[in-house]
Design a protein around this motif. Structure first.
Motif, short mmCIF file in Angstrom:
data_model
loop_
_atom_site.label_atom_id
_atom_site.label_comp_id
_atom_site.label_asym_id
_atom_site.label_seq_id
_atom_site.Cartn_x
_atom_site.Cartn_y
_atom_site.Cartn_z
N ILE A 20 -27.76 36.66 -18.19
CA ILE A 20 -26.99 35.57 -17.60
C ILE A 20 -25.81 35.23 -18.49
N TRP A 32 -24.98 25.39 -16.71
CA TRP A 32 -25.92 25.82 -15.66
C TRP A 32 -26.48 24.60 -14.95
N GLN A 33 -26.67 24.74 -13.64
CA GLN A 33 -27.33 23.72 -12.85
C GLN A 33 -28.65 24.28 -12.34
N LYS A 45 -28.48 19.65 -15.42
CA LYS A 45 -27.45 20.55 -15.94
C LYS A 45 -27.73 20.76 -17.42
N ASP A 51 -30.50 37.34 -9.95
CA ASP A 51 -29.71 37.87 -8.84
C ASP A 51 -28.38 38.43 -9.33
N GLU A 63 -24.84 35.06 -12.66
CA GLU A 63 -24.52 33.68 -12.31
C GLU A 63 -25.60 32.98 -11.49
N SER A 64 -26.76 33.62 -11.28
CA SER A 64 -27.84 32.93 -10.59
C SER A 64 -29.17 33.62 -10.85
N TYR A 65 -30.21 32.82 -10.86
CA TYR A 65 -31.57 33.35 -10.98
C TYR A 65 -32.56 32.37 -10.36
N THR A 66 -33.75 32.88 -10.06
CA THR A 66 -34.83 32.07 -9.51
C THR A 66 -36.08 32.33 -10.34
N LYS A 122 -34.27 27.15 -9.02
CA LYS A 122 -33.10 27.92 -8.61
C LYS A 122 -31.96 27.49 -9.51
N LYS A 160 -27.94 28.09 -11.00
CA LYS A 160 -26.63 28.69 -10.76
C LYS A 160 -25.68 28.29 -11.87
N TRP A 161 -24.82 29.23 -12.20
CA TRP A 161 -23.83 29.06 -13.25
C TRP A 161 -22.67 28.28 -12.68
#
Length: 186
Positions: free
Chosen positions: A27, A32-33, A82, A134, A137-140, A161, A163-164
């Motif tokens: 990542i 990050w949120q 965040k 993913d 910029e994103s992961y779960t 979840k 997201k950057w």
């Protein structure tokens, strides 16, 4: 919930619960949120914002300030936090779960999917989890934790979840997980 437990919880959210220091999650560093949902014993659990709402204004302000000192902004609303991750914190594995009272072992760690099991002795618990990246910029993250609290078995399922939001963390300082208590010297 004590501030240290909230920071530990936020640390787990940051990068999928744990990894060894030699392996960097795929990542980007930056702001990050994270949106999380939890189930405790099959029932939807209130988010951390609900816990804050039940506190006195003074206590809530102290808790939010304490969290910000550790690089966690809880002002995003229901279930949203965040955090700022720097390249150094990602490279050095400061977010890993083998610090303090937990030991984490990975059954799989491909570039896109990481699976692990963490065993902690304070509080006694076992967590099995999976992080799916993913892209940068994103992961779960999905995890299941079993523990015993006050003599009762508890099971917690969590989905995160992430997201950057960007490379600039603004005024939010980098996240710092709590330090494990040091053993007293004889």
């Amino acid at each position: 919930m004590r501030a240290q437990h909230l920071v530990t919880f936020a640390s787990l959210l940051a990068c999928g619960a744990a990894a060894q220091a030699q392996t960097v999650p795929p990542i980007k560093p930056g702001l990050w949120q994270m949106q999380n949902e939890r189930e405790i014993d099959g029932q939807k659990a209130p988010d951390m914002g609900e816990h804050l709402k039940k506190m006195s204004p003074e206590m809530r302000k102290r808790m939010e300030a304490n969290m910000k000192q550790h690089g966690v902004d809880m002002s995003g609303g229901a279930g949203v936090i965040k955090m700022c991750q720097t390249r150094e914190s990602l490279d050095q594995g400061k977010w890993q779960g083998d610090e303090g009272q937990c030991k984490t072992d990975f059954s799989s760690r491909s570039g896109k999917v990481w699976k692990w099991k963490s065993v902690c002795n304070q509080p006694p618990s076992v967590t099995e989890g999976e992080a799916v990246f993913d892209g940068p910029e994103s992961y779960t993250v999905k995890s299941n934790t079993s523990m015993t609290m006050q003599g009762q078995a508890r099971t917690t399922k969590m989905t995160i979840k992430a997201k950057w939001l960007g490379a600039d963390c603004g005024g939010l300082k980098p996240m710092t997980p709590p330090q494990a208590p040091k053993a007293a010297k004889p």
